[in-house]
Write a protein that holds these residues in place. Structure first.
Motif, PDB file in Angstrom:
ATOM      1  N   GLY A  40       0.818  -1.199   0.000  1.00 50.82           N
ATOM      2  CA  GLY A  40       0.000   0.000   0.000  1.00 50.82           C
ATOM      3  C   GLY A  40       0.853   1.251   0.000  1.00 50.82           C
ATOM      4  O   GLY A  40       1.878   1.320  -0.678  1.00 50.82           O
ATOM      5  N   SER A  41       0.460   2.233   0.812  1.00 50.35           N
ATOM      6  CA  SER A  41       1.142   3.535   0.811  1.00 50.35           C
ATOM      7  C   SER A  41       2.368   3.582   1.712  1.00 50.35           C
ATOM      8  O   SER A  41       3.059   4.593   1.762  1.00 50.35           O
ATOM      9  N   LEU A  42       2.637   2.514   2.435  1.00 47.26           N
ATOM     10  CA  LEU A  42       3.782   2.477   3.348  1.00 47.26           C
ATOM     11  C   LEU A  42       5.028   1.977   2.613  1.00 47.26           C
ATOM     12  O   LEU A  42       4.959   1.049   1.821  1.00 47.26           O
ATOM     13  N   GLY A  43       6.185   2.608   2.884  1.00 48.34           N
ATOM     14  CA  GLY A  43       7.427   2.223   2.219  1.00 48.34           C
ATOM     15  C   GLY A  43       8.068   0.997   2.825  1.00 48.34           C
ATOM     16  O   GLY A  43       9.247   1.021   3.212  1.00 48.34           O
ATOM     17  N   ASP A  44       7.323  -0.101   2.909  1.00 51.25           N
ATOM     18  CA  ASP A  44       7.861  -1.329   3.514  1.00 51.25           C
ATOM     19  C   ASP A  44       8.012  -2.440   2.488  1.00 51.25           C
ATOM     20  O   ASP A  44       7.772  -3.610   2.787  1.00 51.25           O
ATOM     21  N   CYS A  45       8.449  -2.065   1.269  1.00 51.71           N
ATOM     22  CA  CYS A  45       8.683  -3.071   0.234  1.00 51.71           C
ATOM     23  C   CYS A  45       9.684  -4.118   0.708  1.00 51.71           C
ATOM     24  O   CYS A  45       9.604  -5.292   0.350  1.00 51.71           O
ATOM     25  N   TRP A  46      10.654  -3.703   1.514  1.00 51.68           N
ATOM     26  CA  TRP A  46      11.674  -4.615   2.037  1.00 51.68           C
ATOM     27  C   TRP A  46      11.045  -5.726   2.883  1.00 51.68           C
ATOM     28  O   TRP A  46      11.445  -6.887   2.813  1.00 51.68           O
ATOM     29  N   LEU A  47      10.032  -5.370   3.677  1.00 54.60           N
ATOM     30  CA  LEU A  47       9.331  -6.351   4.500  1.00 54.60           C
ATOM     31  C   LEU A  47       8.464  -7.251   3.635  1.00 54.60           C
ATOM     32  O   LEU A  47       8.487  -8.486   3.779  1.00 54.60           O
ATOM     33  N   LEU A  48       7.688  -6.667   2.719  1.00 52.77           N
ATOM     34  CA  LEU A  48       6.769  -7.445   1.902  1.00 52.77           C
ATOM     35  C   LEU A  48       7.510  -8.340   0.914  1.00 52.77           C
ATOM     36  O   LEU A  48       7.041  -9.430   0.587  1.00 52.77           O
ATOM     37  N   ALA A  49       8.686  -7.904   0.444  1.00 51.59           N
ATOM     38  CA  ALA A  49       9.497  -8.769  -0.414  1.00 51.59           C
ATOM     39  C   ALA A  49       9.971  -9.985   0.376  1.00 51.59           C
ATOM     40  O   ALA A  49       9.986 -11.114  -0.142  1.00 51.59           O
ATOM     41  N   ALA A  50      10.357  -9.775   1.629  1.00 43.54           N
ATOM     42  CA  ALA A  50      10.782 -10.892   2.483  1.00 43.54           C
ATOM     43  C   ALA A  50       9.614 -11.830   2.759  1.00 43.54           C
ATOM     44  O   ALA A  50       9.763 -13.059   2.727  1.00 43.54           O
ATOM     45  N   ILE A  51       8.431 -11.280   3.024  1.00 46.82           N
ATOM     46  CA  ILE A  51       7.244 -12.109   3.250  1.00 46.82           C
ATOM     47  C   ILE A  51       6.939 -12.937   2.009  1.00 46.82           C
ATOM     48  O   ILE A  51       6.593 -14.121   2.096  1.00 46.82           O
ATOM     49  N   ALA A  52       7.091 -12.329   0.812  1.00 44.22           N
ATOM     50  CA  ALA A  52       6.847 -13.051  -0.438  1.00 44.22           C
ATOM     51  C   ALA A  52       7.799 -14.225  -0.587  1.00 44.22           C
ATOM     52  O   ALA A  52       7.410 -15.302  -1.039  1.00 44.22           O
ATOM     53  N   CYS A  53       9.062 -14.020  -0.199  1.00 44.41           N
ATOM     54  CA  CYS A  53      10.057 -15.109  -0.257  1.00 44.41           C
ATOM     55  C   CYS A  53       9.640 -16.278   0.622  1.00 44.41           C
ATOM     56  O   CYS A  53       9.692 -17.439   0.206  1.00 44.41           O
ATOM     57  N   VAL A  54       9.254 -15.967   1.842  1.00 43.45           N
ATOM     58  CA  VAL A  54       8.852 -17.025   2.774  1.00 43.45           C
ATOM     59  C   VAL A  54       7.599 -17.725   2.265  1.00 43.45           C
ATOM     60  O   VAL A  54       7.499 -18.961   2.304  1.00 43.45           O
ATOM     61  N   ALA A  55       6.634 -16.958   1.774  1.00 40.23           N
ATOM     62  CA  ALA A  55       5.385 -17.533   1.275  1.00 40.23           C
ATOM     63  C   ALA A  55       5.637 -18.455   0.084  1.00 40.23           C
ATOM     64  O   ALA A  55       4.979 -19.490  -0.058  1.00 40.23           O
ATOM     65  N   GLU A  56       6.591 -18.088  -0.768  1.00 37.33           N
ATOM     66  CA  GLU A  56       6.899 -18.884  -1.957  1.00 37.33           C
ATOM     67  C   GLU A  56       7.517 -20.229  -1.583  1.00 37.33           C
ATOM     68  O   GLU A  56       7.163 -21.269  -2.145  1.00 37.33           O
ATOM     69  N   GLU A  57       8.423 -20.229  -0.623  1.00 41.61           N
ATOM     70  CA  GLU A  57       9.183 -21.432  -0.290  1.00 41.61           C
ATOM     71  C   GLU A  57       8.561 -22.282   0.817  1.00 41.61           C
ATOM     72  O   GLU A  57       8.731 -23.494   0.826  1.00 41.61           O
ATOM     73  N   ASN A  58       7.871 -21.635   1.753  1.00 37.40           N
ATOM     74  CA  ASN A  58       7.384 -22.386   2.912  1.00 37.40           C
ATOM     75  C   ASN A  58       6.135 -21.730   3.485  1.00 37.40           C
ATOM     76  O   ASN A  58       6.199 -20.954   4.428  1.00 37.40           O
ATOM     77  N   SER A  59       4.991 -22.050   2.904  1.00 29.47           N
ATOM     78  CA  SER A  59       3.746 -21.442   3.359  1.00 29.47           C
ATOM     79  C   SER A  59       3.401 -21.842   4.793  1.00 29.47           C
ATOM     80  O   SER A  59       2.745 -21.096   5.520  1.00 29.47           O
ATOM     81  N   ASP A  60       3.874 -23.029   5.207  1.00 36.22           N
ATOM     82  CA  ASP A  60       3.619 -23.455   6.592  1.00 36.22           C
ATOM     83  C   ASP A  60       4.331 -22.553   7.590  1.00 36.22           C
ATOM     84  O   ASP A  60       3.867 -22.368   8.720  1.00 36.22           O
ATOM     85  N   LYS A  61       5.473 -21.985   7.181  1.00 37.71           N
ATOM     86  CA  LYS A  61       6.191 -21.052   8.058  1.00 37.71           C
ATOM     87  C   LYS A  61       5.332 -19.811   8.314  1.00 37.71           C
ATOM     88  O   LYS A  61       5.288 -19.299   9.432  1.00 37.71           O
ATOM     89  N   ILE A  62       4.647 -19.314   7.273  1.00 43.33           N
ATOM     90  CA  ILE A  62       3.755 -18.169   7.447  1.00 43.33           C
ATOM     91  C   ILE A  62       2.646 -18.527   8.432  1.00 43.33           C
ATOM     92  O   ILE A  62       2.353 -17.768   9.362  1.00 43.33           O
ATOM     93  N   LYS A  63       2.025 -19.684   8.247  1.00 46.82           N
ATOM     94  CA  LYS A  63       0.937 -20.087   9.148  1.00 46.82           C
ATOM     95  C   LYS A  63       1.418 -20.232  10.583  1.00 46.82           C
ATOM     96  O   LYS A  63       0.700 -19.903  11.527  1.00 46.82           O
ATOM     97  N   SER A  64       2.665 -20.699  10.755  1.00 48.81           N
ATOM     98  CA  SER A  64       3.184 -20.916  12.104  1.00 48.81           C
ATOM     99  C   SER A  64       3.392 -19.622  12.875  1.00 48.81           C
ATOM    100  O   SER A  64       3.492 -19.632  14.100  1.00 48.81           O
TER     101      SER A  64
END
Length: 267
Positions: A40-64
């Motif tokens: 969105g309007s917050l400059g946290d691309c660095w965080l969301l890019a990291a979340i995307a990496c985790v989601a791509e490789e290990n969705s169970d890690k996100i759920k945990s």
């Protein structure tokens, strides 16, 4: 700024009536994947890019990370993040209120369909760093550590060691080995090589909805191909940019490695 319960994001902010979708907002709906993420309007691309990496490789890690899968009577969730100060996992309790615009849409990360996990994870991250403003700008490596609790290694391609690794081919070997080991990869653009950037972006104009490189932005590396001279599949956490083939809307695009190492400066 108005605040709205995430569970009511599908409703009009004034009347409370359903707007577009009859589906109930929920934490998870279907498969967890990078396309769930839209900045969105917050400059946290660095965080969301990291979340995307985790989601791509290990969705169970996100759920945990979510100890609460259904909101309690107070619409609260418990979320786990690794605290760099105490060097241990920390449990944070958050409610589901998020800042919204006059039309009721979230100011910051946006839900994909009726899923709430991204904007609630973003809120938990803002809480551990004291405010949303505190996470506007940051380091991708720190975000990966906070999400996984694992050690993180980083290289600057414009510094001595990184330059040497690119010149000798060690950087490409490192990327391939890391990907094959199913470790996570992100990159950041902070290059002054405007010529290469303009070349790439000009080429993207020939492709239907071809995304362009955005200055001072972070990207997830979601796939690596060793064919030919090597190709990286990158994802822009803005999410709304189309892939190079114009067939989807998840912000992914391909970049040859020999162009990538001239444009990006942080791995």
């Amino acid at each position: 700024i108005k605040w709205k319960r995430a569970r009511n994001l599908g409703k009009d902010i004034e009347t409370g009536n359903a707007k577009h979708s009859k589906e109930k907002m929920r934490l998870f709906a279907g498969k967890i994947e990078p396309s769930d993420i839209c900045q969105g309007s917050l400059g946290d691309c660095w965080l969301l890019a990291a979340i995307a990496c985790v989601a791509e490789e290990n969705s169970d890690k996100i759920k945990s990370l979510f100890l609460t899968r259904e909101a309690d009577a107070f619409s609260c969730y418990q979320v786990r993040l690794f605290d760099k100060h105490s060097h241990r996992w920390r449990t944070l309790t958050i409610d589901d209120r998020v800042p919204v615009r006059s039309d009721g849409a979230p100011y910051f990360s946006n839900p994909h369909g009726n899923e709430l996990w991204v904007l609630l994870l973003e809120k938990a991250y803002a809480k551990i760093y004291k405010s949303y403003g505190a996470i506007s700008g940051g380091d991708i490596g720190e975000a990966l550590r906070d999400l996984t609790g694992s050690p993180v290694f980083s290289w600057r391609l414009d510094h001595k060691e990184g330059k040497h690794m690119v010149q000798t081919g060690e950087m490409w070997k490192k990327i391939c080995a890391t990907h094959q080991n199913q470790d996570l990869l992100c990159c950041g653009y902070c290059s002054s090589n405007e010529v290469e950037i303009q070349k790439f972006n000009k080429g993207q104009e020939k492709i239907k909805d071809g995304p362009k490189i955005v200055p001072n932005h972070a990207y997830a590396i979601v796939d690596v191909s060793e064919k030919g001279k090597g190709v990286l599949k990158l994802r822009n956490p803005w999410g709304h940019l189309n892939s190079v083939d114009g067939n989807n809307n998840d912000g992914c695009f391909l970049m040859p490695y020999d162009k990538w190492n001239k444009i990006f400066r942080h791995l």
